[in-house]
Scaffold this motif. Sequence first.
Motif: not given
Length: 308
Positions: A7-30
């Motif tokens: 039931r997630l909207s396309p906009r929420e899926w896009l926000m999820t993809a963006v958050s995933t990118i930042f999560i990968v960046l966070q893991v890389f920096l950690d």
Amino acid sequence: MLKLLRRLSPREWLMTAVSTIFIVLQVFLDLRLPDYMRDITTLLQTPGSVMSDILVAGGKMLACTLGSFASSILVGYLAAKIAAGFSKRLRQSVFDKVSSFSLGEINSFSTPSLITRSTNDITQVQLIIALGLQVMIKAPILAVWAIFKIAGKSWQWTTATGVAIVFLLIMLSVIILLALPRFRKIQTLTDSLNRISRENLTGLRVVRAYNAEAYQQKKFSTANFNLTNNNLFTTRIMAIIMPCMMIIMNGLTLSVYWIGAALIDAADMMDKIGLFSNMLVFTSYAMQVVMAFMMLTMVFIMLPRVTV
């Protein structure tokens, strides 16, 4: 739960993809922090090193820390936006659906159960989505990346980490087996408490007319006692996790240092510095692996609370 995510909207899926990118960046920096710590340790023990080299490595560590902090804030903000917007729509959908029910359909669900599903359960869904976006995505990435980092460092250290993970999984499996049945009972017990409270409030005049206050009080006390005991049991079981985690993590750290001391003692003089630096780095990576498994388990334990 997976059906709800559709039931997630396309906009929420896009926000999820963006958050995933930042999560990968966070893991890389950690995971870059231990590398810079190894460089600083090596520089401190290398004759002829200058303070500027150490300051550069320290500055890179500070930059990674600030970058990880900023990424974490952005991920938390996006997760909160997604969870709040989704729960708002879901709450409206549940309300509209219940409003369209016939009297027979309402009776088949029971009014207290519908109230619980419209309030408490949707709040749990919101919590799962908010934490899941930050934990369920981050934990596998962190675990795989950290395991890749420690691969090839030393089979002795890798074995110690594997043994610690096995003990962790055994401990968490026992806790899950004990806690999951109780978590599944929370819905029924909460419905029962809501039903008795609703009956007492809506039939207050009848209760007083028949002098049944003591009977209603006993019914409520029994339901309240059962729900309280169930919650106490699950809370006490969950409270065991952190002390066990500390024992496993401290035991792993001690094992890595003990093995490292033996390896350093047996190594040539030129290799001692490298082994010491690798030992410090390996400890940080091993802790990341353990925490990743821990985060995944915590989310898995929370999922049975969602019964919408």
